[in-house]
Design a protein around this motif. Sequence first.
Motif, PDB file in Angstrom:
ATOM      1  N   SER A 123       0.837  -1.200   0.000  1.00  0.00           N
ATOM      2  CA  SER A 123       0.000   0.000   0.000  1.00  0.00           C
ATOM      3  C   SER A 123       0.871   1.249   0.000  1.00  0.00           C
ATOM      4  O   SER A 123       2.057   1.191   0.291  1.00  0.00           O
ATOM      5  CB  SER A 123      -0.901   0.021   1.238  1.00  0.00           C
ATOM      6  OG  SER A 123      -0.098   0.038   2.393  1.00  0.00           O
ATOM      7  N   CYS A 124       0.276   2.367  -0.356  1.00  0.00           N
ATOM      8  CA  CYS A 124       0.963   3.658  -0.334  1.00  0.00           C
ATOM      9  C   CYS A 124       1.265   4.035   1.111  1.00  0.00           C
ATOM     10  O   CYS A 124       0.367   4.022   1.943  1.00  0.00           O
ATOM     11  CB  CYS A 124       0.064   4.716  -0.984  1.00  0.00           C
ATOM     12  SG  CYS A 124       0.587   6.413  -0.670  1.00  0.00           S
ATOM     13  N   PRO A 125       2.550   4.338   1.427  1.00  0.00           N
ATOM     14  CA  PRO A 125       2.875   4.660   2.812  1.00  0.00           C
ATOM     15  C   PRO A 125       2.306   6.018   3.259  1.00  0.00           C
ATOM     16  O   PRO A 125       2.340   6.332   4.445  1.00  0.00           O
ATOM     17  CB  PRO A 125       4.396   4.666   2.832  1.00  0.00           C
ATOM     18  CG  PRO A 125       4.813   4.886   1.424  1.00  0.00           C
ATOM     19  CD  PRO A 125       3.717   4.354   0.549  1.00  0.00           C
ATOM     20  N   ARG A 148       4.583   4.976  -7.430  1.00  0.00           N
ATOM     21  CA  ARG A 148       3.651   6.097  -7.335  1.00  0.00           C
ATOM     22  C   ARG A 148       2.279   5.574  -6.903  1.00  0.00           C
ATOM     23  O   ARG A 148       1.861   4.490  -7.322  1.00  0.00           O
ATOM     24  CB  ARG A 148       3.537   6.775  -8.703  1.00  0.00           C
ATOM     25  CG  ARG A 148       2.464   7.861  -8.751  1.00  0.00           C
ATOM     26  CD  ARG A 148       2.585   8.673 -10.014  1.00  0.00           C
ATOM     27  NE  ARG A 148       2.424   7.854 -11.215  1.00  0.00           N
ATOM     28  CZ  ARG A 148       2.685   8.286 -12.447  1.00  0.00           C
ATOM     29  NH1 ARG A 148       3.185   9.494 -12.637  1.00  0.00           N
ATOM     30  NH2 ARG A 148       2.495   7.502 -13.498  1.00  0.00           N
ATOM     31  N   CYS A 149       1.620   6.388  -6.107  1.00  0.00           N
ATOM     32  CA  CYS A 149       0.265   6.063  -5.685  1.00  0.00           C
ATOM     33  C   CYS A 149      -0.695   6.729  -6.663  1.00  0.00           C
ATOM     34  O   CYS A 149      -0.567   7.923  -6.945  1.00  0.00           O
ATOM     35  CB  CYS A 149       0.035   6.586  -4.269  1.00  0.00           C
ATOM     36  SG  CYS A 149      -1.670   6.470  -3.725  1.00  0.00           S
ATOM     37  N   THR A 150      -1.644   5.951  -7.209  1.00  0.00           N
ATOM     38  CA  THR A 150      -2.565   6.558  -8.173  1.00  0.00           C
ATOM     39  C   THR A 150      -3.783   7.159  -7.473  1.00  0.00           C
ATOM     40  O   THR A 150      -4.630   7.743  -8.120  1.00  0.00           O
ATOM     41  CB  THR A 150      -3.021   5.529  -9.230  1.00  0.00           C
ATOM     42  OG1 THR A 150      -3.628   4.421  -8.564  1.00  0.00           O
ATOM     43  CG2 THR A 150      -1.848   5.048 -10.053  1.00  0.00           C
ATOM     44  N   THR A 151      -3.860   7.007  -6.153  1.00  0.00           N
ATOM     45  CA  THR A 151      -4.953   7.647  -5.414  1.00  0.00           C
ATOM     46  C   THR A 151      -4.545   9.055  -4.968  1.00  0.00           C
ATOM     47  O   THR A 151      -5.181  10.038  -5.347  1.00  0.00           O
ATOM     48  CB  THR A 151      -5.358   6.794  -4.196  1.00  0.00           C
ATOM     49  OG1 THR A 151      -5.750   5.507  -4.658  1.00  0.00           O
ATOM     50  CG2 THR A 151      -6.527   7.443  -3.458  1.00  0.00           C
ATOM     51  N   CYS A 152      -3.439   9.135  -4.198  1.00  0.00           N
ATOM     52  CA  CYS A 152      -3.022  10.472  -3.733  1.00  0.00           C
ATOM     53  C   CYS A 152      -1.999  11.106  -4.675  1.00  0.00           C
ATOM     54  O   CYS A 152      -1.607  12.251  -4.485  1.00  0.00           O
ATOM     55  CB  CYS A 152      -2.474  10.417  -2.302  1.00  0.00           C
ATOM     56  SG  CYS A 152      -0.821   9.686  -2.143  1.00  0.00           S
ATOM     57  N   ARG A 153      -1.555  10.366  -5.688  1.00  0.00           N
ATOM     58  CA  ARG A 153      -0.648  10.841  -6.740  1.00  0.00           C
ATOM     59  C   ARG A 153       0.787  11.076  -6.272  1.00  0.00           C
ATOM     60  O   ARG A 153       1.601  11.598  -7.029  1.00  0.00           O
ATOM     61  CB  ARG A 153      -1.160  12.137  -7.407  1.00  0.00           C
ATOM     62  CG  ARG A 153      -2.602  12.101  -7.850  1.00  0.00           C
ATOM     63  CD  ARG A 153      -2.880  11.047  -8.892  1.00  0.00           C
ATOM     64  NE  ARG A 153      -2.156  11.237 -10.134  1.00  0.00           N
ATOM     65  CZ  ARG A 153      -2.110  10.342 -11.119  1.00  0.00           C
ATOM     66  NH1 ARG A 153      -2.756   9.195 -10.993  1.00  0.00           N
ATOM     67  NH2 ARG A 153      -1.437  10.580 -12.217  1.00  0.00           N
TER      68      ARG A 153
HETATM   69 ZN   LIG Z   1      -1.244   7.482  -1.631  1.00  0.00          ZN
END
Ligand SMILES: [Zn+2]
Lengths: 162, 228
Positions: A123-125, A148-153
């Motif tokens: 998961s995105c840290p 890269r996180c595609t939710t928070c970018r």
């Molecule tokens: Zn994120």
Amino acid sequence: MTRTTEARGWALLEAVPDPEIPVLSVVDLGIVRAVEESDDGRSVQVTLTPTYSGCPATEVIMRDVRTALQASYDTVDVRTQLSPAWTTDWLSDKGRERLHGFGIAPPSGRTTLPLIDAGGPASCPRCGSSKVEELAGFGSTPCKALWRCTTCREPFDYMKVH
Amino acid sequence: MVSATSELLPLADGCLILSHRLSEWMSNAPTMEEDIALGNIALDLLGQARGLLQVIGDETGVTEDELAYFREPQEFRNPLICELPNGDFAFTMARQLFVDIWLAHVWSELAATASDEQVRGVAEKAIKENAYHRRHSSSWVVRLGDGTDESRRRMETATEALWPYRGEIADDRWYDAVDAALTEATLTMPPRDAWTQRSSLDGWHTEHLGYLLAEMQSLARAHPGATW
Ligand SMILES: [Zn+2]
């Protein structure tokens, strides 16, 4: 004669940070193979296993370990042991939590040989989203890849399975 | 027991010389991510070379620095393919894949059979580093080979240009792995029985090694005995 479990030595090493990821101690990193103290408690021998072949941090770590132990022992002997090779499987659970808190996703699987499944961050840290993608297989230090996180970018580092 | 020196020198020198070649891409790679990737791979190879040169040095009574910086070209045993100039990015990636496949086999064998503990340790570590290198080089070979007309043309040209320099690293296993990788890239592997150089084992090199060493060794030779 030496004893093999030396609380004092281990405690001192718990306070020695990894120079590139300072939230991890050398103990969290899993590179301390053994701490052996002499019977009179005046000398200590530490065995380390380096993380990566060309990691510039290795020599700094050896120096920092020596300095930390010299505060408490008259004689300090720092040795390296290459085999068995270090693996991210040896990271402590506490170390994994700290990595996450520091913004680096910890390795998501265990080492398999001969082929490595580089895995990917669970998961995105930053925001916890599981929607993540790899940007580059190599990062700012030998241990990391860039994701890269595609939710928070936000881009973030991932510590590769090794 | 066979002398560690004769067995390990082609491997140690191959890693050292290829590491130097890759470092020439620093600040010149097509993208910043590639700059970083090639830098990381160069650093891994340098670390692997150092681990082996220390063993060879211990056996022959010299330091790793003396071996790296004070030997002449004809004393190096790196496979010729490692010393070839970088060419374009396709050439560098095809060469990397060819060498990565060779190294994968060599490291696995050493990790399983080396009697020297340090050699075994270097190999155990290198197996994992090599897997990441190979993942990188093979994905680029596929991407360029199975890419645009221009990228495909460059990958074909690179493969053909490298082919006469596979002599010291090619065996049946290597051909099978290269064939599979090139097939995935929609390319055709040149014939296995085509002529090849293999002269580095006797100390005969291309003209390029001398220039590479002149640069790599200049600092150490200008300031003998200097350390960080
Ligand atoms: Zn994120």
